[in-house]
Motif scaffolding. Sequence first.
Motif, short mmCIF file in Angstrom:
data_model
loop_
_atom_site.label_atom_id
_atom_site.label_comp_id
_atom_site.label_asym_id
_atom_site.label_seq_id
_atom_site.Cartn_x
_atom_site.Cartn_y
_atom_site.Cartn_z
N ARG A 1 5.16 20.63 -19.53
CA ARG A 1 5.83 20.69 -20.83
C ARG A 1 4.86 20.42 -21.96
O ARG A 1 4.83 21.11 -22.98
N ARG A 2 4.03 19.41 -21.80
CA ARG A 2 3.09 19.02 -22.86
C ARG A 2 2.03 20.11 -23.08
O ARG A 2 1.64 20.36 -24.22
N LEU A 3 1.58 20.75 -22.00
CA LEU A 3 0.58 21.81 -22.16
C LEU A 3 1.20 22.98 -22.92
O LEU A 3 0.56 23.58 -23.80
N VAL A 4 2.45 23.31 -22.58
CA VAL A 4 3.15 24.41 -23.26
C VAL A 4 3.32 24.07 -24.74
O VAL A 4 3.03 24.89 -25.63
N GLU A 5 3.74 22.83 -24.99
CA GLU A 5 3.94 22.37 -26.37
C GLU A 5 2.65 22.47 -27.17
O GLU A 5 2.62 23.03 -28.27
N ALA A 6 1.57 21.96 -26.58
CA ALA A 6 0.28 21.93 -27.29
C ALA A 6 -0.21 23.35 -27.55
O ALA A 6 -0.71 23.66 -28.64
N ALA A 7 -0.05 24.24 -26.56
CA ALA A 7 -0.51 25.62 -26.74
C ALA A 7 0.32 26.32 -27.82
O ALA A 7 -0.23 27.03 -28.68
N THR A 8 1.63 26.11 -27.79
CA THR A 8 2.51 26.73 -28.79
C THR A 8 2.16 26.22 -30.18
O THR A 8 2.01 27.00 -31.12
N ASP A 9 1.99 24.90 -30.30
CA ASP A 9 1.63 24.30 -31.60
C ASP A 9 0.34 24.90 -32.15
O ASP A 9 0.16 25.00 -33.36
N ARG A 10 -0.56 25.27 -31.24
CA ARG A 10 -1.85 25.79 -31.70
C ARG A 10 -1.82 27.31 -31.83
O ARG A 10 -2.87 27.94 -31.94
N ALA B 1 -3.03 16.76 -23.96
CA ALA B 1 -2.69 18.18 -23.81
C ALA B 1 -3.39 19.01 -24.89
O ALA B 1 -3.94 20.07 -24.61
N GLY B 2 -3.38 18.50 -26.11
CA GLY B 2 -4.05 19.19 -27.22
C GLY B 2 -5.54 19.34 -26.94
O GLY B 2 -6.13 20.39 -27.22
N ALA B 3 -6.15 18.30 -26.38
CA ALA B 3 -7.58 18.36 -26.07
C ALA B 3 -7.87 19.42 -25.02
O ALA B 3 -8.89 20.12 -25.08
N VAL B 4 -6.96 19.56 -24.05
CA VAL B 4 -7.15 20.57 -23.00
C VAL B 4 -7.08 21.97 -23.60
O VAL B 4 -7.95 22.82 -23.34
N ILE B 5 -6.07 22.22 -24.43
CA ILE B 5 -5.92 23.55 -25.04
C ILE B 5 -7.10 23.84 -25.97
O ILE B 5 -7.64 24.96 -25.98
N ALA B 6 -7.52 22.84 -26.73
CA ALA B 6 -8.66 23.04 -27.63
C ALA B 6 -9.90 23.44 -26.83
O ALA B 6 -10.70 24.27 -27.28
N TYR B 7 -10.06 22.87 -25.65
CA TYR B 7 -11.20 23.23 -24.81
C TYR B 7 -11.11 24.68 -24.36
O TYR B 7 -12.10 25.42 -24.40
N VAL B 8 -9.92 25.10 -23.95
CA VAL B 8 -9.74 26.50 -23.52
C VAL B 8 -10.11 27.43 -24.68
O VAL B 8 -10.78 28.45 -24.47
N GLU B 9 -9.71 27.06 -25.90
CA GLU B 9 -10.00 27.92 -27.06
C GLU B 9 -11.49 28.09 -27.30
O GLU B 9 -11.96 29.18 -27.58
N ARG B 10 -12.23 27.00 -27.20
CA ARG B 10 -13.62 27.10 -27.64
C ARG B 10 -14.59 27.36 -26.49
O ARG B 10 -15.77 27.52 -26.71
N ASN B 11 -14.04 27.41 -25.28
CA ASN B 11 -14.94 27.55 -24.15
C ASN B 11 -15.65 28.90 -24.15
O ASN B 11 -15.01 29.94 -24.08
N MET C 1 -10.73 36.78 -9.65
CA MET C 1 -11.21 38.09 -9.23
C MET C 1 -10.81 39.17 -10.22
O MET C 1 -11.51 40.17 -10.39
N ALA C 2 -9.66 38.95 -10.85
CA ALA C 2 -9.18 39.93 -11.83
C ALA C 2 -9.80 39.70 -13.20
O ALA C 2 -9.47 40.37 -14.17
N GLY C 3 -10.72 38.73 -13.28
CA GLY C 3 -11.43 38.50 -14.53
C GLY C 3 -10.72 37.58 -15.50
O GLY C 3 -11.11 37.45 -16.65
N VAL C 4 -9.66 36.92 -15.04
CA VAL C 4 -8.96 35.98 -15.91
C VAL C 4 -9.66 34.62 -15.82
O VAL C 4 -9.98 34.15 -14.73
N TYR C 5 -9.88 34.00 -16.96
CA TYR C 5 -10.54 32.71 -16.99
C TYR C 5 -9.61 31.63 -16.43
O TYR C 5 -8.49 31.46 -16.91
N ALA C 6 -10.06 30.93 -15.40
CA ALA C 6 -9.28 29.81 -14.86
C ALA C 6 -9.95 28.52 -15.33
O ALA C 6 -11.13 28.31 -15.08
N LEU C 7 -9.18 27.70 -16.03
CA LEU C 7 -9.74 26.46 -16.60
C LEU C 7 -10.42 25.63 -15.51
O LEU C 7 -11.57 25.24 -15.65
#
Length: 301
Positions: free
Chosen positions: A16-25, A279-289, A82-88
């Motif tokens: 829930r928190r990851l979804v919330e943080a991603a939506t907020d961003r 959760a916000g820190a995790v999403i921020a990392y995905v964004e800038r990675n 394998m399909a080229g999707v980034y996995a955190l």
Amino acid sequence: MKIGVLSRRSSLYSTRRLVEAATDRGHEVRVVDYLRCYMDIMSRRPNVMLSGESLVDFDAVIPRIGASYSFYGTAVVRQFEMAGVYALNESQAINRSRDKLRALQLLSRRGVGLPVTGFAHSTKDIQGVIDLVGGPPLVVKLLEGTQGIGVVLCETHKAAESVIEAFRGLDANILVQEFISEARGEDIRAFVVGDRVVASMKRTAAAGEFRSNLHRGGSASPVKLTPEERATAVVAAKTMGLKVAGVDLLRSNRGTLVMEVNSSPGLEGIEAATGVDVAGAVIAYVERNPERKRSKVRSRA
Ligand code: ADP
Ligand code: MG
């Protein structure tokens, strides 16, 4: 970005928190039950499907694979890779950390401080392993246990022998570890994102219990880590290849030791204890990675 959270249930706090943080961003985010995913392995264009729909247009997936579903869960993560999707957290890294023995071997090679730990196959060698870790009191651990289940404290030689014999009789793989009594039922959870500890808490075991897991009735409070402890936690996560990790540390007489590295660390306890938006820190990392934009043709599995 289009982000998939690979999780059994959207009602779980961390999910829930990851979804919330991603939506907020400002991201488009969706929870995907990885046990309901099926895969096209043979085609030239690897695919991951859910109820007839292809999921490989995600820009990133955040795996939250439950301990009981490591095998299928990491296969799904691998297929996204394998399909080229980034996995955190990559499938390989998750597998490394899930096997406590493999994890300790890799950490030890990297020079990370660990409790003295032994491993043997045959019950004929029980005595040797008990001696190796300095005799009782010692801790016996199931290799794939989690939430404190499968971790037993043996205070006497007799107890150690019978516990080891019993586990081995069931064909369970175990490791035998020196008991760090000076930690007095306390350990530290360092939540690592990328090359930073974003939050840390001290967990204290309930009265009469040596395991500090929150699932075993432990309580949490914020704690300040020394620069060395922060560095150790980051090195441990990096050694596993995990971008997000919960690194568990024990403060011992010979310095801080790494006990284990978790690939799907819970957010509830640590956010509640520290007030940090993990959760916000995790999403921020995905964004800038930077790795996210890598070539689609890759597979390290
Ligand atoms: P799990 O994966 O089930 O959480 P851990 O290895 O983290 O297993 O052990 C659970 C808890 O038991 C730890 O959080 C810690 O409080 C305690 N513990 C584990 N190993 C030791 C040890 N060698 N010495 C002292 N306490 C330990
Ligand atoms: Mg643990």
